[in-house]
Design an enzyme around this catalytic site. Structure first.
Site, short mmCIF file in Angstrom:
data_model
loop_
_atom_site.label_atom_id
_atom_site.label_comp_id
_atom_site.label_asym_id
_atom_site.label_seq_id
_atom_site.Cartn_x
_atom_site.Cartn_y
_atom_site.Cartn_z
N CYS A 52 8.07 -4.44 -1.62
CA CYS A 52 7.45 -5.34 -0.63
C CYS A 52 6.88 -4.63 0.59
O CYS A 52 7.06 -3.45 0.80
CB CYS A 52 8.40 -6.46 -0.25
SG CYS A 52 8.79 -7.51 -1.67
N LYS A 60 6.54 -4.26 4.23
CA LYS A 60 6.90 -3.34 5.31
C LYS A 60 8.00 -2.40 4.90
O LYS A 60 8.20 -1.36 5.53
CB LYS A 60 7.37 -4.11 6.56
CG LYS A 60 6.44 -5.19 7.05
CD LYS A 60 5.02 -4.74 7.12
CE LYS A 60 4.06 -5.90 6.97
NZ LYS A 60 4.32 -6.77 5.84
N CYS A 102 5.04 -9.80 -5.45
CA CYS A 102 3.98 -10.71 -5.89
C CYS A 102 3.03 -10.01 -6.84
O CYS A 102 2.71 -8.83 -6.69
CB CYS A 102 3.24 -11.26 -4.68
SG CYS A 102 4.28 -12.29 -3.62
N GLU A 131 0.12 -11.64 10.05
CA GLU A 131 -0.88 -11.80 8.99
C GLU A 131 -1.49 -13.20 9.07
O GLU A 131 -0.80 -14.17 9.37
CB GLU A 131 -0.25 -11.60 7.62
CG GLU A 131 0.14 -10.15 7.36
CD GLU A 131 0.71 -9.94 5.97
OE1 GLU A 131 0.75 -8.79 5.54
OE2 GLU A 131 1.10 -10.94 5.32
N SER A 138 -2.97 -10.65 5.03
CA SER A 138 -2.16 -10.42 3.84
C SER A 138 -3.03 -9.81 2.76
O SER A 138 -4.26 -9.99 2.74
CB SER A 138 -1.59 -11.75 3.35
OG SER A 138 -1.15 -11.66 2.02
#
Length: 556
Positions: A119, A121, A191, A440, A466
């Site tokens: 993911c 960060k 994602c 974002e 994003s």
């Protein structure tokens, strides 16, 4: 070994007693002690399985003759944090992650470091820590999730956010929205498209800090488990060879990562994160290099959210090694990697199994790479655009500004149908300092797309986007509004001209008028007056510096 300071000598009897309490035997004191920084969390789909995957990492460490010690760090889910105050904490969490890993490794004098991550960060924060510590380190990313499916179409995070705009515009029913919501996230993993999480996983692999195929191996796959175990084994080898990040994270390695990112059409957040990692590694990585590499690197992989392909398809097509083989003429092939081998050695046997997913150089989606750096009187220090996500009709756009001082104000106006065709939505005071935290803007960009305005409305911001955002979206405008940048001087109705091919972003007023407006500008007080974000506000730098903290070392 580095850990000898806590386990060797008469005076270290108390330290050995503590280690024995943790289960170490006499034989273990002669082995390397390996830190396993795990960002497992029950809050983040990309991390919910890392408690299982870490066992494979530790098995690998044991098998190779090391002793693993697992500890945890934080992980923010950008999807859950999106569109409200929680997003203020997302980018700032990167610095906390780097600091927490540094603290644990330095306090306990580990010999090597495995970074189990996934993911947005978390992966760059982990890599920043590796560069800062400069002890043998390897990155294991947790892998992408499978795509959801609804009415024979892939659905994912982008589909859900855009469905909100579609439902608001009456294009789909509330039942459709509920079905998409129910199917978009079918299981663990990051994602499914080339969003920031997978972009940074691909960066970690292409820069040489992960084993080959790590970035694209699915979270649910046995291949991911095998790679995790091999990474655990390999860290012990890295310790014995004393192969540290400073030998891997060279200027050439960063240029390789940027080249691969351009071919993938990755997230604009990669610019922020690569600059931050480079700063920790002491590597000069000017903003201009991203545009220079983009202009000579074709966009070869048409990945979600802009294209049809997901990470499962990229993996099946050969993954990052196959893509790097296609790009070999544009890469620094002698760069060393965590395998102990060069890029050239790592990719020599890789094969492209799907030319519709990884296209040949002579049949690109676009002749130039995915990210561009914009300049002009609105962005004298630069701004970032995901060129491959811009509809061709919007490559040149001129329109009136609709100015908002927060994401919430802009979102209310968009959903309230106050934004019209031709407008340029301006969202300011959302930069690293202004936010604080550089939120974002996925909700506004998704609403614009969902309401059918993606080919007629532009959005510019000193915040960021994003990896799921698409459209004519320009972010990272520097200097930001909170620092007195020109974006702070904008007024409703001002005409803004955008030329993507020329990489220009300009406010169409006289220079003297802009100068006079800026002379009257006054800084706004911080939005948050206590806690971590107040401290973050006081030391964070502009987006063109990677959103990093100020340091007394002027070389940074």
């Amino acid at each position: 070994m580095r850990s000898d300071v806590v386990k060797c000598g008469l005076e270290r009897a108390p330290h050995r007693a503590i280690l024995r309490c943790l289960g170490l035997t006499d034989e273990d004191f002669g082995k390397p002690l390996i830190a396993v920084a795990n960002s497992f969390s029950e809050v983040v789909p990309g991390h919910m399985h890392l408690d299982k995957l870490v066992e494979a990492v530790k098995d690998g460490v044991y098998t190779a003759g090391g002793v693993p010690f697992e500890f945890n760090t934080i992980a923010v889910c950008d999807g859950l944090a999106m569109g409200h105050e929680g997003m203020n904490y997302s980018l700032p969490s990167r610095e906390l992650i780097a600091d927490s890993v540094e603290v644990m490794v330095q306090a306990h004098r580990f010999d090597g470091l495995v970074l189990l991550t996934n993911c947005d960060k978390i992966t760059p924060g982990m890599m920043m820590a590796a560069a800062r510590l400069d002890i043998p380190s390897i990155v294991v990313t947790g892998g992408p999730m499978l795509s959801g499916e609804y009415k024979n179409k892939k659905v994912d995070v982008t589909a859900v956010f855009e469905a909100v705009g579609e439902a608001s515009a009456g294009k789909i029913t509330e039942n459709d929205l509920e079905e998409i919501e129910d199917r978009a996230f079918p299981g663990c993993g990051s994602c499914n498209g080339m969003y920031t999480a997978n972009t940074m996983a691909c960066v970690a692999e292409s820069i040489g800090m992960s084993l080959p195929k790590c970035a694209t191996a699915l979270a649910v796959s046995s291949e991911k488990v095998r790679i995790a175990k091999k990474s655990g084994e390999r860290i012990v080898g890295l310790v014995k060879e004393n192969l540290t990040p400073s030998r891997i994270l060279t200027r050439e390695a960063f240029e390789n990562a940027v080249t691969v990112d351009m071919a993938l059409g990755g997230s604009t957040n990669a610019v922020l994160h690569l600059k931050a990692i480079a700063a920790e590694a002491g590597v000069d990585l000017p903003l201009e290099i991203f545009d220079e590499i983009a202009r000579k690197t074709p966009h070869l992989c048409d990945m979600r959210p802009g294209g049809p392909h997901d990470l499962q398809e990229l993996d099946a097509a050969g993954g990052i090694p196959a893509l790097m083989n296609v790009l070999s003429g544009k890469l620094h092939l002698e760069a060393i990697t965590v395998t102990g081998k060069t890029v050239k050695e790592n990719i020599k046997n890789s094969v492209v199994y799907g030319t519709e997913v990884i296209r040949p150089l002579d049949n690109p989606i676009h002749k130039q790479g995915g990210i561009g750096i914009m300049y002009g009187n609105l962005a004298p220090n630069g701004a970032v655009i995901k060129v491959t996500a811009v509809p061709p009709k919007m490559f040149v756009h001129k329109g009136p500004a609709k100015v908002f001082d927060s994401e919430e104000e802009a979102m209310k106006a968009i959903l309230g149908k106050q934004v019209k065709k031709g407008d340029v939505v301006v969202i300011r005071y959302e930069g690293p300092k202004g936010g604080p935290g550089m939120r974002e803007m996925l909700s506004p960009t998704s609403a614009i797309a969902g309401m059918g305005l993606i080919e007629s409305v532009a959005l510019i911001t000193d915040g960021r986007f994003s990896g799921a955002s698409r459209g004519l979206c320009i972010g990272h405008i520097s200097p930001e509004a909170a620092a007195g940048g020109p974006i702070a001087a904008l007024k409703d109705g001002d005409i803004i001209q955008i030329d993507v091919p020329k990489r220009t972003l300009d406010l169409m007023i006289e220079d003297e008028e802009l100068k006079n407006r800026l002379a009257k500008w006054k800084p706004k007080p911080p939005k948050i007056h206590k806690g971590y974000l107040r401290r973050y506000w006081s030391i964070v730098q502009s987006a063109d510096k990677g959103g990093t903290f100020k340091t007394s070392d002027s070389s940074f």
